[in-house]
Design a protein around this motif. Structure first.
Motif, PDB file in Angstrom:
ATOM      1  N   LYS A 237     -21.155  17.316  11.614  1.00  0.00           N
ATOM      2  CA  LYS A 237     -20.759  15.912  11.445  1.00  0.00           C
ATOM      3  C   LYS A 237     -19.729  16.006  10.646  1.00  0.00           C
ATOM      4  O   LYS A 237     -19.221  16.850   9.902  1.00  0.00           O
ATOM      5  CB  LYS A 237     -21.393  15.112  10.786  1.00  0.00           C
ATOM      6  CG  LYS A 237     -20.531  14.338  10.839  1.00  0.00           C
ATOM      7  CD  LYS A 237     -21.838  12.613   9.804  1.00  0.00           C
ATOM      8  CE  LYS A 237     -21.670  12.743   7.957  1.00  0.00           C
ATOM      9  NZ  LYS A 237     -22.957  11.441   7.336  1.00  0.00           N
ATOM     10  N   PHE A 238     -18.217  15.488  11.356  1.00  0.00           N
ATOM     11  CA  PHE A 238     -17.128  15.352  10.539  1.00  0.00           C
ATOM     12  C   PHE A 238     -15.991  14.425  10.536  1.00  0.00           C
ATOM     13  O   PHE A 238     -16.184  13.336  11.492  1.00  0.00           O
ATOM     14  CB  PHE A 238     -15.939  16.773  11.234  1.00  0.00           C
ATOM     15  CG  PHE A 238     -16.060  16.976  12.461  1.00  0.00           C
ATOM     16  CD1 PHE A 238     -17.238  17.295  13.490  1.00  0.00           C
ATOM     17  CD2 PHE A 238     -14.812  16.885  13.245  1.00  0.00           C
ATOM     18  CE1 PHE A 238     -17.237  17.096  14.718  1.00  0.00           C
ATOM     19  CE2 PHE A 238     -14.942  16.719  14.574  1.00  0.00           C
ATOM     20  CZ  PHE A 238     -15.678  16.765  15.851  1.00  0.00           C
ATOM     21  N   THR A 239     -14.922  14.908   9.658  1.00  0.00           N
ATOM     22  CA  THR A 239     -14.099  13.466   9.879  1.00  0.00           C
ATOM     23  C   THR A 239     -12.542  14.456  10.107  1.00  0.00           C
ATOM     24  O   THR A 239     -12.161  14.436   9.792  1.00  0.00           O
ATOM     25  CB  THR A 239     -13.844  13.150   8.821  1.00  0.00           C
ATOM     26  OG1 THR A 239     -14.751  12.547   8.142  1.00  0.00           O
ATOM     27  CG2 THR A 239     -13.052  11.543   8.707  1.00  0.00           C
ATOM     28  N   PHE A 240     -12.125  13.388  10.901  1.00  0.00           N
ATOM     29  CA  PHE A 240     -10.364  13.811  11.106  1.00  0.00           C
ATOM     30  C   PHE A 240      -9.394  13.295  11.320  1.00  0.00           C
ATOM     31  O   PHE A 240      -9.625  11.688  11.437  1.00  0.00           O
ATOM     32  CB  PHE A 240     -10.716  14.926  12.794  1.00  0.00           C
ATOM     33  CG  PHE A 240     -11.174  14.069  13.742  1.00  0.00           C
ATOM     34  CD1 PHE A 240     -12.511  14.175  14.030  1.00  0.00           C
ATOM     35  CD2 PHE A 240     -10.407  13.613  15.180  1.00  0.00           C
ATOM     36  CE1 PHE A 240     -13.189  13.938  15.207  1.00  0.00           C
ATOM     37  CE2 PHE A 240     -10.667  12.815  16.043  1.00  0.00           C
ATOM     38  CZ  PHE A 240     -12.106  13.461  16.306  1.00  0.00           C
TER      39      PHE A 240
ATOM     40  N   ALA B 184     -17.476  11.656  13.290  1.00  0.00           N
ATOM     41  CA  ALA B 184     -17.683  12.371  15.080  1.00  0.00           C
ATOM     42  C   ALA B 184     -18.798  13.027  14.417  1.00  0.00           C
ATOM     43  O   ALA B 184     -19.030  14.357  13.168  1.00  0.00           O
ATOM     44  CB  ALA B 184     -16.964  13.074  15.452  1.00  0.00           C
ATOM     45  N   GLU B 185     -20.024  13.024  15.162  1.00  0.00           N
ATOM     46  CA  GLU B 185     -20.787  14.091  15.370  1.00  0.00           C
ATOM     47  C   GLU B 185     -20.967  14.083  16.392  1.00  0.00           C
ATOM     48  O   GLU B 185     -20.550  14.558  17.881  1.00  0.00           O
ATOM     49  CB  GLU B 185     -21.986  12.741  14.902  1.00  0.00           C
ATOM     50  CG  GLU B 185     -22.982  12.740  13.921  1.00  0.00           C
ATOM     51  CD  GLU B 185     -23.785  11.797  13.377  1.00  0.00           C
ATOM     52  OE1 GLU B 185     -24.398  11.413  12.531  1.00  0.00           O
ATOM     53  OE2 GLU B 185     -24.354  12.789  14.436  1.00  0.00           O
ATOM     54  N   VAL B 186     -21.502  16.271  16.415  1.00  0.00           N
ATOM     55  CA  VAL B 186     -21.591  16.566  17.853  1.00  0.00           C
ATOM     56  C   VAL B 186     -22.163  18.027  17.944  1.00  0.00           C
ATOM     57  O   VAL B 186     -23.340  18.419  17.203  1.00  0.00           O
ATOM     58  CB  VAL B 186     -20.065  17.491  18.112  1.00  0.00           C
ATOM     59  CG1 VAL B 186     -20.387  19.201  17.063  1.00  0.00           C
ATOM     60  CG2 VAL B 186     -20.513  18.667  19.804  1.00  0.00           C
ATOM     61  N   GLU B 187     -22.957  17.949  19.082  1.00  0.00           N
ATOM     62  CA  GLU B 187     -24.415  18.739  18.907  1.00  0.00           C
ATOM     63  C   GLU B 187     -24.488  19.101  21.047  1.00  0.00           C
ATOM     64  O   GLU B 187     -24.071  19.035  21.496  1.00  0.00           O
ATOM     65  CB  GLU B 187     -25.414  18.114  18.964  1.00  0.00           C
ATOM     66  CG  GLU B 187     -25.957  16.591  19.721  1.00  0.00           C
ATOM     67  CD  GLU B 187     -27.463  16.315  19.708  1.00  0.00           C
ATOM     68  OE1 GLU B 187     -27.011  14.763  19.485  1.00  0.00           O
ATOM     69  OE2 GLU B 187     -28.607  16.900  19.702  1.00  0.00           O
ATOM     70  N   ALA B 188     -24.829  20.352  20.561  1.00  0.00           N
ATOM     71  CA  ALA B 188     -25.579  21.119  21.561  1.00  0.00           C
ATOM     72  C   ALA B 188     -25.970  20.236  22.740  1.00  0.00           C
ATOM     73  O   ALA B 188     -27.376  20.293  22.601  1.00  0.00           O
ATOM     74  CB  ALA B 188     -25.386  22.273  21.503  1.00  0.00           C
ATOM     75  N   VAL B 189     -26.124  20.517  24.121  1.00  0.00           N
ATOM     76  CA  VAL B 189     -27.584  19.758  24.720  1.00  0.00           C
ATOM     77  C   VAL B 189     -27.207  20.540  26.144  1.00  0.00           C
ATOM     78  O   VAL B 189     -26.151  20.933  26.796  1.00  0.00           O
ATOM     79  CB  VAL B 189     -26.287  18.079  25.396  1.00  0.00           C
ATOM     80  CG1 VAL B 189     -26.773  17.696  23.680  1.00  0.00           C
ATOM     81  CG2 VAL B 189     -25.839  17.924  25.487  1.00  0.00           C
ATOM     82  N   ILE B 190     -28.540  20.381  27.011  1.00  0.00           N
ATOM     83  CA  ILE B 190     -28.136  20.574  28.324  1.00  0.00           C
ATOM     84  C   ILE B 190     -27.910  19.102  29.055  1.00  0.00           C
ATOM     85  O   ILE B 190     -28.020  18.659  28.656  1.00  0.00           O
ATOM     86  CB  ILE B 190     -29.954  21.090  28.722  1.00  0.00           C
ATOM     87  CG1 ILE B 190     -30.035  22.376  27.727  1.00  0.00           C
ATOM     88  CG2 ILE B 190     -29.828  21.509  29.877  1.00  0.00           C
ATOM     89  CD1 ILE B 190     -29.298  23.294  28.067  1.00  0.00           C
ATOM     90  N   PHE B 236     -14.285  23.285  21.988  1.00  0.00           N
ATOM     91  CA  PHE B 236     -13.622  21.837  20.980  1.00  0.00           C
ATOM     92  C   PHE B 236     -13.268  22.142  20.009  1.00  0.00           C
ATOM     93  O   PHE B 236     -13.887  22.960  19.462  1.00  0.00           O
ATOM     94  CB  PHE B 236     -15.379  20.982  20.986  1.00  0.00           C
ATOM     95  CG  PHE B 236     -14.074  19.239  20.359  1.00  0.00           C
ATOM     96  CD1 PHE B 236     -14.376  19.215  18.788  1.00  0.00           C
ATOM     97  CD2 PHE B 236     -13.795  17.929  21.601  1.00  0.00           C
ATOM     98  CE1 PHE B 236     -14.012  18.436  18.718  1.00  0.00           C
ATOM     99  CE2 PHE B 236     -13.561  17.435  20.517  1.00  0.00           C
ATOM    100  CZ  PHE B 236     -13.938  16.780  18.971  1.00  0.00           C
ATOM    101  N   LYS B 237     -12.225  21.629  19.658  1.00  0.00           N
ATOM    102  CA  LYS B 237     -11.242  22.155  18.541  1.00  0.00           C
ATOM    103  C   LYS B 237     -10.731  20.478  17.736  1.00  0.00           C
ATOM    104  O   LYS B 237     -10.238  20.173  18.464  1.00  0.00           O
ATOM    105  CB  LYS B 237     -10.361  22.984  18.651  1.00  0.00           C
ATOM    106  CG  LYS B 237      -8.951  23.414  17.964  1.00  0.00           C
ATOM    107  CD  LYS B 237      -7.614  23.997  18.550  1.00  0.00           C
ATOM    108  CE  LYS B 237      -6.769  23.448  18.987  1.00  0.00           C
ATOM    109  NZ  LYS B 237      -5.584  24.241  19.676  1.00  0.00           N
ATOM    110  N   PHE B 238     -10.854  21.222  16.404  1.00  0.00           N
ATOM    111  CA  PHE B 238     -10.477  19.866  15.334  1.00  0.00           C
ATOM    112  C   PHE B 238      -9.555  20.412  14.138  1.00  0.00           C
ATOM    113  O   PHE B 238     -10.499  21.075  13.746  1.00  0.00           O
ATOM    114  CB  PHE B 238     -11.831  18.645  15.725  1.00  0.00           C
ATOM    115  CG  PHE B 238     -13.195  19.347  14.835  1.00  0.00           C
ATOM    116  CD1 PHE B 238     -14.125  20.388  15.756  1.00  0.00           C
ATOM    117  CD2 PHE B 238     -12.685  19.245  13.162  1.00  0.00           C
ATOM    118  CE1 PHE B 238     -15.576  21.025  15.259  1.00  0.00           C
ATOM    119  CE2 PHE B 238     -13.886  19.957  13.292  1.00  0.00           C
ATOM    120  CZ  PHE B 238     -15.346  20.548  13.679  1.00  0.00           C
ATOM    121  N   THR B 239      -9.727  19.701  13.850  1.00  0.00           N
ATOM    122  CA  THR B 239      -8.731  19.960  11.887  1.00  0.00           C
ATOM    123  C   THR B 239      -8.960  18.820  11.743  1.00  0.00           C
ATOM    124  O   THR B 239      -9.674  17.344  11.695  1.00  0.00           O
ATOM    125  CB  THR B 239      -7.437  19.590  12.398  1.00  0.00           C
ATOM    126  OG1 THR B 239      -6.901  20.665  12.801  1.00  0.00           O
ATOM    127  CG2 THR B 239      -6.777  19.931  10.739  1.00  0.00           C
TER     128      THR B 239
END
Lengths: 243, 243
Positions: A237-240, B184-190, B236-239
DNA sequence: TACAACATGTGGTCTATACCAATTATAATA
DNA sequence: TATTATAATTGGTATAGACCACATGTTGTA
């Protein structure tokens, strides 16, 4: 559980996978409950055990099921997840959740690593500190990370102070550097080999691979981290900013 | 390519997988080059074709290889990746890279969705707009997203204006809302089923699943997006802030 | 020379069987 | 009743073979 249709153009393994998944999602099987054995499913559906295995393989890979050799196949508690804030700063969140959270230093050494040096905008031959750590929640490893620091910028960095303080705090207090922003990339990976071994997860588990570069207020690169997260029980989880 | 050792305690499929992977990483095979067929590898190593298939399956799942029925198995251009900035704001980055980038609206409708409404801190019965879009780079889908907006806050939102302008721009210009931060939250999926179909990828491809909530300057939730990224050619890239 | 038919080679799916390793259940014995 | 040994059940790995669908290569014919 839905029946397999031998006349369907859909592969048998695919139909069985969907059948099991639907049954799990409809709570025909509760979390932790054991499914019928592969041999039972094979006999019941009049298909080969290897076809059953292929269907179950997929659901295991996706995290819906867990297999235990000698015991059986069980419904996984898939969505019991802890959200994880970005690197370097989530001890607070764990404490907030009342979870036992520890960090184990696997290795701390001065090394040279061209790839990491370049990522940090340093001379490829520049000496670096590499701090390898395993993070655990409730004694379960969930994060394996390697953090790189320029030796020139962090003279007198000692392993024992790293054991007693967060790196974030040392950077701030001892070196008077204020970390301000981080850039990160994340991708989905399969955890294998040494990574899986160190993280004590089964080969082939889905995970997140993460590369992060943290900068100070002057946009100077201070540290570079590459990390593997297990994906089964944790979301990143992160905020940007949007602009 | 390393030989298989029938006396090793390591499974045969595992040894072969490592052997092929090492060969690929050592450039014994170049990107795009075809590997020996499964039957050839089976005969050469004196193992079963199904064992070869299992080894290759893993490398395909990990993105190292690509299989084409009727043609063969090829080395994937794994690390040719385009970094993707967060949702809502990467047209610029694509243009910067000189890549043809388009968005295709798959569906735009007024719906009710309890889960999305709750995510947006709205009444579970609140009417929502759902905008389903497919994003393509060089005519290849890489992102499938569903964006939810409160009907009450976005009256008179029309599909045709969405086709001609970015949502970000409409939110800003027509509704005078300045998006400020996103969580945001991100996770690996199929990627499977309808998702894989819409994204025109093979079932079982690794991907990233992404949920994002964007807020205005007053920390009010403005939109909620759930999205699937393909993982094979994109990171996916973010700051984010550190504090 | 171009096109169509046929052959061959490729990966995809499936079956049946065997054996191994881990776990659980059952039976025998103290 | 408790412990130990054995049997049964579970998933893991592997083999051999067959057939299907797709793609490519080869041959024959117009």
């Amino acid at each position: 559980m839905q029946e397999i249709n031998k006349n369907s153009p859909l592969p048998l393994y695919y139909q069985l996978k969907e059948s099991i998944l639907t049954a799990v999602q409809n709570r025909e099987f509760e979390v932790g409950e054991r499914l019928p054995s592969e041999r039972e499913l094979a006999e019941y559906n009049n298909i080969s055990r290897m076809t059953v295995k292929k269907a179950v393989d997929i659901l295991v890979d996706n995290g819906y099921l867990i297999r235990k050799q000698g015991s059986g196949t069980f419904v996984n508690d898939y969505q019991q997840s802890y959200s994880i804030s970005p690197l370097l700063s989530f001890t607070k969140e764990m404490e907030k959740k009342g979870l036992n959270y520890t960090t184990r230093i696997l290795n701390f050494a001065e090394i040279k690593d061209k790839k990491a040096a370049v990522k940090m905008n340093l001379n490829p031959e520049a000496p670096l500190f590499r701090l390898e750590r395993l993070r655990l929640i409730e004694n379960k490893p969930f994060l394996l990370e390697n953090t790189y620091l320029a030796v020139d910028h962090f003279r007198d960095l000692k392993k024992d102070e790293l054991e007693n303080n967060s790196l974030f705090k040392i950077i701030k207090d001892k070196y008077n550097i204020q970390l301000s922003k981080a850039e990160a990339e994340v991708e989905a990976v399969i955890l294998n080999g040494g990574i899986a071994e160190k993280m004590q997860v089964k080969e082939g588990l889905l995970g997140l691979y993460f590369e992060q570069i943290s900068k100070n207020e002057n946009a100077e690169t201070i540290e570079y981290t590459s990390a593997y997260y297990r994906n089964d029980n944790y979301k990143f989880k992160f905020t940007f900013d949007l602009d």
